[in-house]
Scaffold this active site. Structure first.
Site: not given
Ligand code: BDP
Length: 694
Positions: A301, A380, A408
Site C-alpha cells: 500500500e 483483510d 474496521e
Molecule cells: C487495512 C487498513 C489499512 C491498514 C492496512 C494494514 O484498511 O488502514 O494500513 O490494513 O494492515 O485493513 O497495513
C-alpha cells in the site's frame, strides 16, 4: 467512571460473609525480600483492589507470619526437568520441591489451612508470573468465587502476546473508532501518561506482554522516533509498560536511512545503509535497554521496501535483524504485501494469493530473530474469510498471527460484534501442514515446527473516549483477545462470562443476557452484511456501511463478480485463480470442490448461479434475502435484550450501549435493503416470501 474502569471495576463486595473471608485471606500480604518492580506493581494493584472491593488496606510485610495471610514470592528453582502439566507443578510445589520448573511468566496459587492457619501462596516464575497471578486472583474476587481449597497453576500458551497501535503522532488513529490517540496529540507525545499507565494495567490484566506504539504506516515525524530527538520520550513510555511486564516495539520506516539518515539509498544490501541501522539500534538500546524490536510494513500500500532496489523481503528483514541481534531485538515483518494497483488480468493477480506467493519461496532464508506477521485471512479482516494458507507453509520461519481487535470491517464499534468466536475458529483450524492435528494454535505457540519465537498480535481498538473502545461492549474484544491468546483452549462463552462479571457485576440476569448478546453478535453482523464469505461490499476507504459495487471496479483486488446470472470468485484450480492449491490436502480439495466447500465460504471460492443450492437446502439468492431480513430483525432484538436490563446496569453505561444498539438496529435495515435490492434487481429472482417490492 464505570466507563473508564472497563473490566477493572473492583466494585465493592456486598456479600458480608464473602467479604469477611477475603479480608481475612488478603488482610496481610507477606512479600519476600528480593522482589522485582513488576511484582511490586502487582502488589500495589492488589492493595488498591482490596481497598476498593473490601474497604481494607492490606498490611504489606516481609516477615513470615503464623496467622492467616497471603504469601507472595518469586520461585527460584534450579531449571530441572519440566514438570510439564499444570497439575504437576502445583503438586510438586505442595510437596515443597524447589527444583520444579516454573515458566517465567507462569504462577501457582494455592490455598491451604483453616482459620488462623489459613494461607494463600502465590508463586511466580518471575515478577511477571506474580503479576498474572494477582490478576487471576482479582478475577476470582470480582466474580465472587471462594478461595478456599484453591489450587491453580497457569502459564501462557503463546510466547509473544502483542498489541499493535495504529496511532499517528498527529493524534489520529488509523482505523480508530473511539476517539483520538491516548499516546499522541498535536504532533507530540502526550503529557497524560496516567492514561497510558491505565492502558498498561488493562493489557497486563489479560496477560499481554508486548506493544508497538505507532502506526505501521510510518509518516514523517514517526520515522524519527528511533533517533535521539525522540528516544528520551519513547523511553518514558517504555518505562511505564515495563512496570507491567510489557515490552515496547516501534514501527519503522524502511526508507529511514534515505529520508532522515542522509544516506542516498535504503538498499538493504548497501553497506552504508546497514551501518546506519546498526547505529540506530545502538542508540535505541542506549535509551531502552530492553527494547523489543521493529514492526515493519514494507512494499505494501505504497510503503517503501526492498522491492524498490530489486531485493526481496528476506534481504530487507535480515538487514534489520542483524542490527538488532546484538541487543536481543526482534524484527516483526508483516506479510500484508500485495499489489493494490492491480487489474484482474490473469489468475496470478488474485489478491488472496499474494502473501503466500511472496513469502513461501523465502522459507529458510530469514534470520533467527525475524518473525513473519500474518493476518488471519488472505484478504483483510473481513467478517468471514478462510484462514491464510501461509500458516504452516513456512516450516523454517518464525510466525506471528495478526488479528484485528479494531472492528474496521465489522461495524466499527458502532455495531456490537464479539470477535472471540471468529478468532477461535482460526486458532482451531487444522492446516494439515504435518498431517491431521496441525492446527494454527500449534503454529502460534511454536510447537508444530519448533519455532524459536512465535505468538499472536492484534490491532488495538482503543482511543481516548471515556470508555476506551467507543462501544462499551467492544471492551469485550480487547479483553477476549488477551484471554484467548493466553490460552486458546478457553471457550468463547467462558471468556464472555468472565468479562461480563468483571465489567457489569454478578447479577445473573445481566450475565446471562449480555453473554447471549455477545455470542449472537458475530453471526448477526455477518447475516446482514456481505454474504457467504465473499466479503467487501462496503463503502470504499471509510469501510463503514454498505456499498455493493464500491470496490467492484477499482484496483484493490476485492471483487464479488456479481452479474445477472450469479456471483462469487472462482479460486479453483481448474477454472479459477488457483488459490485453493495453496492449502495442504485435504483442505485444498475441500475448498476446490463445489460440492464440499462449506456454505459460509462458498462465494469466496466459487462463482455460482443464484439458483445454486446450498447445503442448507436454500438457493444462494434466497439465502441472501432470508439472512438479511433475519439479521436486521435480530439486530433489533439485541436492543430489546439490552433494554430489559434497565436499572440493573448503571445509567451511564446503560444509555451508552442502548444508543449504539439503536443505531445498529437502524443501520442493519440499511444494509438489508441495499443488499437485497441490489441482488433482486441484478438477478430478477423474486423472494419466496414476497418481502421485496420493486
Ligand atoms: C487495512 C487498513 C489499512 C491498514 C492496512 C494494514 O484498511 O488502514 O494500513 O490494513 O494492515 O485493513 O497495513
Amino acid at each position: 467512571s464505570t466507563l473508564y474502569k472497563a473490566w477493572l471495576q473492583y466494585a465493592p463486595i456486598e456479600d458480608r460473609e464473602l467479604a469477611a473471608a477475603y479480608s481475612r485471606q488478603l488482610g496481610t500480604i507477606v512479600v519476600d525480600q528480593q522482589q522485582s518492580r513488576v511484582a511490586n506493581a502487582a502488589v500495589q494493584e492488589l492493595k488498591h483492589a482490596c481497598q476498593s472491593m473490601l474497604g481494607i488496606v492490606p498490611n504489606i510485610t516481609s516477615e513470615a507470619l503464623n496467622s492467616s495471610h497471603l504469601e507472595v514470592r518469586i520461585h527460584v528453582g534450579a531449571a530441572a526437568a519440566a514438570e510439564g502439566a499444570a497439575e504437576g507443578i502445583t503438586e510438586a510445589m505442595d510437596r515443597g520441591r524447589a527444583d520444579t520448573q516454573l515458566d517465567p511468566e507462569g504462577f501457582t496459587l494455592v490455598h491451604s489451612g483453616q482459620g488462623q492457619q489459613e494461607k494463600l501462596v502465590l508463586i511466580g516464575g518471575s515478577g511477571k508470573g506474580i503479576l498474572y497471578g494477582v490478576f487471576h486472583l482479582l478475577r476470582l474476587l470480582a466474580s465472587h468465587q471462594p478461595l478456599t481449597g484453591l489450587k491453580v497453576a497457569d502459564q501462557p500458551v503463546n510466547r509473544l502476546r502483542m498489541i499493535n497501535q495504529w496511532d499517528n503522532v498527529d493524534g489520529t488513529v488509523e482505523r480508530g473508532y473511539s476517539g483520538q490517540s491516548i499516546f499522541y496529540e498535536n504532533g507530540r507525545f502526550t503529557d497524560n501518561l496516567e492514561r497510558v499507565r491505565d492502558y498498561a494495567r488493562l493489557l497486563a490484566s489479560v496477560g499481554m506482554n508486548a506493544i508497538s506504539i505507532n502506526n505501521v504506516n510510518v509518516h514523517e515525524i514517526e520515522t524519527r522516533f528511533i533517533t535521539a530527538e525522540y528516544l528520551p520520550t519513547v523511553a518514558k513510555v517504555a518505562d511505564i509498560f515495563r512496570e507491567y511486564g510489557i515490552t515496547l516495539y516501534l514501527s519503522i520506516n524502511f526508507a529511514a536511512p534515505l529520508h532522515i539518515g542522509g544516506v542516498s539509498t535504503s538498499d538493504p544490501l548497501n553497506e552504508e545503509v546497514r551501518q546506519w541501522w546498526k547505529d540506530a539500534a545502538d542508540e535505541i538500546y542506549d535509551h531502552i535497554p530492553d527494547f523489543g524490536g521493529f514492526l515493519v510494513k514494507a512494499d505494501s500500500e505504497h510503503r517503501p521496501g526492498p522491492f524498490a532496489y530489486g531485493r526481496d523481503h528476506a534481504d530487507g528483514a535480515n538487514m534489520l535483524a542483524e542490527a538488532l541481534e546484538p541487543h536481543g531485538g526482534l524484527v516483526i515483518w508483516r506479510c500484508f504485501v500485495y499489489n493494490c494497483m492491480q487489474d484482474w488480468r490473469d489468475r496470478s493477480t488474485d489478491r488472496a494469493r499474494a502473501a503466500y506467493d511472496h513469502f513461501t519461496p523465502l522459507d529458510g532464508r530469514f534470520k533467527d530473530n525475524v518473525l513473519l506477521q500474518i493476518k488471519n485471512g488472505p484478504m483483510d479482516f473481513q467478517v468471514r474469510e478462510p484462514v491464510s494458507p501461509l500458516f504452516g507453509s513456512m516450516k523454517e520461519t518464525n510466525q506471528v498471527l495478526e488479528f484485528q481487535v479494531a472492528q474496521e470491517y465489522t461495524g466499527q464499534q458502532r455495531h456490537v460484534c464479539y470477535l472471540v468466536p471468529q478468532w477461535k475458529e482460526v486458532l482451531d483450524f487444522d492446516t494439515y501442514a504435518d498431517g491431521a492435528g496441525s492446527e494454527v494454535k500449534k503454529i502460534t505457540n511454536g510447537s508444530l515446527h519448533g519455532m524459536k519465537y512465535s505468538g499472536i498480535a492484534a490491532v488495538s481498538n482503543i482511543g481516548n473516549d471515556e470508555n476506551w473502545t467507543g462501544h462499551t461492549l467492544a471492551q469485550a474484544n480487547l479483553y477476549g483477545f488477551g484471554r484467548l491468546i493466553w490460552n486458546p483452549e478457553l471457550s468463547s462463552e467462558g471468556i464472555a462470562e468472565e468479562w461480563t462479571r468483571l465489567t457489569f457485576g454478578n447479577d445473573e440476569s445481566v450475565v446471562k443476557t449480555v453473554c447471549r448478546m455477545l455470542m449472537q453478535s458475530w453471526p448477526i453482523y455477518e447475516s446482514y452484511t456481505s454474504p457467504l464469505g465473499v466479503g467487501w461490499m462496503i463503502t470504499p476507504h471509510t469501510h463503514y456501511g454498505p456499498d455493493v459495487d464500491g470496490y467492484e471496479y477499482s484496483r484493490w483486488g476485492t471483487y464479488h463478480f456479481a452479474d445477472r446470472d450469479g456471483m462469487g470468485v472462482d479460486r479453483t484450480m481448474a477454472t479459477g485463480t488457483g488459490y485453493t492449491a495453496q492449502y495442504f490436502e485435504p483442505n485444498a480439495a475441500l475448498y476446490d470442490s463445489l460440492e464440499d466447500c462449506p456454505d459460509e465460504l462458498l462465494l469466496f471460492f466459487h462463482h455460482v448461479p443464484y439458483s445454486h443450492m446450498l447445503k442448507s437446502g436454500k438457493t444462494v439468492i434466497q439465502h441472501i434475502y432470508d439472512t438479511h431480513f433475519e439479521g436486521a430483525e435480530a439486530a433489533a432484538g439485541l436492543l430489546d435484550a439490552w433494554t430489559s436490563l434497565e436499572g440493573k446496569v448503571d445509567p451511564e453505561r446503560f444509555a451508552q450501549v442502548a444508543q449504539r444498539l439503536a443505531d445498529q438496529a437502524e443501520h442493519a435495515k440499511h444494509w438489508r435493503d441495499v443488499i437485497n435490492t441490489y441482488f433482486y434487481r441484478k438477478s430478477g429472482v423474486p423472494d419466496d416470501s414476497g418481502r421485496i417490492i420493486y
